[in-house]
Design a protein around this motif. Structure first.
Motif, PDB file in Angstrom:
ATOM      1  N   ALA A 143       0.862  -1.372  -0.050  1.00 50.54           N
ATOM      2  CA  ALA A 143      -0.122  -0.017   0.148  1.00 50.54           C
ATOM      3  C   ALA A 143       0.869   1.254  -0.114  1.00 50.54           C
ATOM      4  O   ALA A 143       0.688   1.889  -0.638  1.00 50.54           O
ATOM      5  N   ARG A 144       2.008   1.105   0.710  1.00 49.71           N
ATOM      6  CA  ARG A 144       2.793   2.511   0.899  1.00 49.71           C
ATOM      7  C   ARG A 144       3.456   2.444  -0.450  1.00 49.71           C
ATOM      8  O   ARG A 144       3.652   3.647  -0.860  1.00 49.71           O
ATOM      9  N   LEU A 145       3.931   1.522  -1.126  1.00 40.96           N
ATOM     10  CA  LEU A 145       4.676   1.525  -2.238  1.00 40.96           C
ATOM     11  C   LEU A 145       3.839   2.318  -3.399  1.00 40.96           C
ATOM     12  O   LEU A 145       4.095   3.265  -4.374  1.00 40.96           O
ATOM     13  N   ILE A 152       7.231  10.576   1.276  1.00 37.24           N
ATOM     14  CA  ILE A 152       7.275   9.534  -0.039  1.00 37.24           C
ATOM     15  C   ILE A 152       8.668   8.756   0.266  1.00 37.24           C
ATOM     16  O   ILE A 152       9.640   9.509   0.562  1.00 37.24           O
ATOM     17  N   LYS A 153       8.583   7.523   0.092  1.00 39.10           N
ATOM     18  CA  LYS A 153       9.893   6.750   0.168  1.00 39.10           C
ATOM     19  C   LYS A 153      10.715   6.843  -0.969  1.00 39.10           C
ATOM     20  O   LYS A 153      10.778   5.578  -1.773  1.00 39.10           O
ATOM     21  N   SER A 154      11.338   7.870  -1.171  1.00 41.49           N
ATOM     22  CA  SER A 154      12.167   8.246  -2.520  1.00 41.49           C
ATOM     23  C   SER A 154      13.432   7.578  -2.275  1.00 41.49           C
ATOM     24  O   SER A 154      14.003   7.574  -1.134  1.00 41.49           O
ATOM     25  N   THR A 161      12.453  15.208  13.983  1.00 41.00           N
ATOM     26  CA  THR A 161      11.416  14.503  13.051  1.00 41.00           C
ATOM     27  C   THR A 161      11.596  13.262  12.815  1.00 41.00           C
ATOM     28  O   THR A 161      10.625  12.342  13.370  1.00 41.00           O
ATOM     29  N   GLU A 162      12.840  12.445  12.494  1.00 41.85           N
ATOM     30  CA  GLU A 162      13.086  10.875  12.566  1.00 41.85           C
ATOM     31  C   GLU A 162      14.399  10.583  12.554  1.00 41.85           C
ATOM     32  O   GLU A 162      15.229  11.542  12.312  1.00 41.85           O
ATOM     33  N   GLY A 163      14.814   9.427  12.434  1.00 43.20           N
ATOM     34  CA  GLY A 163      16.113   8.997  12.211  1.00 43.20           C
ATOM     35  C   GLY A 163      16.375   8.835  10.732  1.00 43.20           C
ATOM     36  O   GLY A 163      15.396   8.972   9.880  1.00 43.20           O
ATOM     37  N   THR A 164      17.539   8.612  10.315  1.00 42.27           N
ATOM     38  CA  THR A 164      17.884   8.479   8.913  1.00 42.27           C
ATOM     39  C   THR A 164      17.050   7.018   8.267  1.00 42.27           C
ATOM     40  O   THR A 164      17.160   6.926   7.115  1.00 42.27           O
ATOM     41  N   LEU A 165      16.949   6.103   9.204  1.00 44.20           N
ATOM     42  CA  LEU A 165      16.380   4.974   8.617  1.00 44.20           C
ATOM     43  C   LEU A 165      15.592   4.513   9.628  1.00 44.20           C
ATOM     44  O   LEU A 165      15.248   3.070   9.490  1.00 44.20           O
ATOM     45  N   SER A 166      14.821   5.312  10.588  1.00 41.21           N
ATOM     46  CA  SER A 166      13.939   4.705  11.393  1.00 41.21           C
ATOM     47  C   SER A 166      13.141   5.938  12.133  1.00 41.21           C
ATOM     48  O   SER A 166      13.588   7.190  11.907  1.00 41.21           O
ATOM     49  N   ASN A 206       5.960   7.612   7.176  1.00 37.06           N
ATOM     50  CA  ASN A 206       5.101   6.722   8.136  1.00 37.06           C
ATOM     51  C   ASN A 206       5.282   5.508   8.300  1.00 37.06           C
ATOM     52  O   ASN A 206       4.983   4.479   7.343  1.00 37.06           O
ATOM     53  N   GLY A 207       6.306   5.020   9.104  1.00 41.06           N
ATOM     54  CA  GLY A 207       7.061   3.760   9.306  1.00 41.06           C
ATOM     55  C   GLY A 207       5.891   2.709   9.316  1.00 41.06           C
ATOM     56  O   GLY A 207       4.995   2.770  10.216  1.00 41.06           O
ATOM     57  N   ILE A 208       6.117   1.432   8.828  1.00 48.73           N
ATOM     58  CA  ILE A 208       5.185   0.140   8.831  1.00 48.73           C
ATOM     59  C   ILE A 208       5.465  -0.222  10.426  1.00 48.73           C
ATOM     60  O   ILE A 208       4.383  -0.712  10.944  1.00 48.73           O
ATOM     61  N   THR A 209       6.732  -0.197  10.786  1.00 48.32           N
ATOM     62  CA  THR A 209       6.837  -0.695  12.213  1.00 48.32           C
ATOM     63  C   THR A 209       6.378   0.162  13.162  1.00 48.32           C
ATOM     64  O   THR A 209       5.815   0.125  14.149  1.00 48.32           O
ATOM     65  N   ARG A 210       6.480   1.540  12.915  1.00 46.69           N
ATOM     66  CA  ARG A 210       5.718   2.615  13.950  1.00 46.69           C
ATOM     67  C   ARG A 210       4.397   2.433  14.128  1.00 46.69           C
ATOM     68  O   ARG A 210       3.595   2.188  14.969  1.00 46.69           O
ATOM     69  N   GLY A 256      12.281   0.395  13.032  1.00 44.21           N
ATOM     70  CA  GLY A 256      12.041   0.321  11.471  1.00 44.21           C
ATOM     71  C   GLY A 256      12.275  -1.119  11.119  1.00 44.21           C
ATOM     72  O   GLY A 256      12.434  -2.035  11.954  1.00 44.21           O
ATOM     73  N   THR A 257      12.079  -1.434   9.703  1.00 46.03           N
ATOM     74  CA  THR A 257      12.055  -2.607   9.305  1.00 46.03           C
ATOM     75  C   THR A 257      13.482  -3.253   9.849  1.00 46.03           C
ATOM     76  O   THR A 257      13.403  -4.647  10.205  1.00 46.03           O
ATOM     77  N   THR A 258      14.458  -2.536   9.773  1.00 48.74           N
ATOM     78  CA  THR A 258      15.658  -3.363   9.961  1.00 48.74           C
ATOM     79  C   THR A 258      16.242  -3.211  11.380  1.00 48.74           C
ATOM     80  O   THR A 258      16.897  -4.031  11.743  1.00 48.74           O
TER      81      THR A 258
HETATM   82  N1  PMP Z   1      11.971   6.615   8.574  1.00 47.92           N
HETATM   83  C1  PMP Z   1      12.966   6.734   7.367  1.00 47.92           C
HETATM   84  C2  PMP Z   1      13.617   7.742   6.947  1.00 47.92           C
HETATM   85  C3  PMP Z   1      13.233   5.350   6.986  1.00 47.92           C
HETATM   86  O1  PMP Z   1      14.178   5.159   5.829  1.00 47.92           O
HETATM   87  C4  PMP Z   1      12.593   4.266   7.638  1.00 47.92           C
HETATM   88  C5  PMP Z   1      12.950   2.926   7.022  1.00 47.92           C
HETATM   89  N2  PMP Z   1      12.292   2.681   5.951  1.00 47.92           N
HETATM   90  C6  PMP Z   1      11.669   4.374   8.469  1.00 47.92           C
HETATM   91  C7  PMP Z   1      11.459   5.740   9.281  1.00 47.92           C
HETATM   92  C8  PMP Z   1      10.927   3.319   9.346  1.00 47.92           C
HETATM   93  O2  PMP Z   1       9.938   2.844   8.308  1.00 47.92           O
HETATM   94  P1  PMP Z   1       9.387   1.314   8.344  1.00 47.92           P
HETATM   95  O3  PMP Z   1       9.228   0.782   9.782  1.00 47.92           O
HETATM   96  O4  PMP Z   1       8.529   1.237   7.141  1.00 47.92           O
HETATM   97  O5  PMP Z   1      10.815   0.346   7.910  1.00 47.92           O
END
Ligand code: PMP
Length: 282
Positions: free
Chosen positions: A50-52, A141-143, A174-179, A201-205, A239-241
């Motif tokens: 859905a997010r894609l 947007i997950k660019s 705001t948020e982390g670089t990948l979380s 809007n993280g899926i894990t969030r 986050g996913t990872t």
């Molecule tokens: N914020 C950013 C900037 C991210 O890159 C990610 C990882 N995709 C997240 C938040 C967490 O998102 P998700 O839980 O969907 O991995």
């Protein structure tokens, strides 16, 4: 084993080649998703798809597949990899065209999927640093254009930390670089930034918010300042990872007693159980 899918063909990742004129390569003109495979099951698959679709629509990239074909393709990626615990990376770009900023008149989107083994580890607390958020104004947007995130994460690494929390011009995280970023205040309130163009809007969030609702843990979706975070009782990232990872220091200052907090440990356990249950359902 690691495998790749590129525009209809399966191969080893190192054998999958794209054109130098792919607009993802030239302009970062594309979107992506990263999905966890746990016990052979793609966790939160529907939410990722859905997010894609939303990301593609927001940047007007044509979907390379019909709605029903995504699941089939991604499940094939898992079965071809032969892995039970893996990470799927999926990228859609605006395809190949002579280099020119405006969209080509017609485009054929390029689709890349890779799957590789990953052991999901939870637990140990990490350090975060805070840095200015220098990104564009559509972080929802997950660019694939991730240069500020790349620079931020490297800055964290250079300072011996695991993650960088980006801070807006108002001093709010705001948020982390990948979380996504979370705190638990002294009064025991769970806080994460509300959804807007400022964060992904993280899926894990979303999963953690659902778990908190189910467990009757009070939470508030609102921005918080760096000072508020430093005075917090607990902090963590999702986050996913990284799944649910405790944050034990911010800019070198201990959060609470500098160890994984009680709330975080509880959410971490809920999340681990949730992943286990999802894996067993299929
Ligand atoms: N914020 C950013 C900037 C991210 O890159 C990610 C990882 N995709 C997240 C938040 C967490 O998102 P998700 O839980 O969907 O991995």
């Amino acid at each position: 084993m690691s495998i790749a899918y590129l525009n209809g063909h399966w191969s080893k990742p190192e054998d999958a080649k794209i054109s130098v004129f792919d607009r993802g390569f030239m302009f970062g003109d594309g979107v992506y998703e990263v999905m966890p495979v746990y016990h052979g099951h793609i966790f939160t698959l529907d939410q990722h798809i859905a997010r894609l679709k939303r990301s593609m629509a927001e940047v007007r990239i044509q979907s390379p597949l019909d709605a029903s074909a995504w699941k089939v393709l991604l499940e094939e990626a898992v079965s071809r990899s032969g892995e039970q615990n893996a990470l799927i990376y999926l990228q859609v770009t605006r395809g190949v065209a002579p280099r020119s900023h405006a969209f080509p008149d017609h485009h054929e989107s390029a689709l890349v999927v890779t799957a590789r083994r990953l052991r999901f580890l939870q637990g140990d607390g990490v350090d975060v640093i805070t840095i200015p958020d220098i990104r564009w104004k559509r972080c929802d947007i997950k660019s694939i254009s991730l240069l500020p995130n790349v620079l931020g994460k490297q800055q964290a690494k250079d300072s011996g930390a695991s993650e960088a929390w980006m801070v807006d011009s108002g001093g709010q995280v705001t948020e982390g670089t990948l979380s996504n970023a979370w705190i638990v205040t002294e009064r025991g309130e769970l806080i994460t930034r509300d959804v807007s163009h400022a964060i992904l809007n993280g899926i894990t969030r979303q999963a953690v918010l659902r778990l908190a609702t189910g467990a009757e843990i009070a939470f508030s979706e609102r921005p918080f300042t760096v000072n508020e975070a430093k005075a917090a009782r607990e902090a963590f990232i999702t986050g996913t990872t990284v799944l649910v990872t405790p944050v034990v220091r911010i800019d070198g200052e201990p959060v609470g007693n500098g160890r994984t907090g009680e709330f975080t440990a509880k959410l971490l356990a809920f999340y681990a159980r949730h992943m286990d249950n999802q894996g067993k359902e299929t």
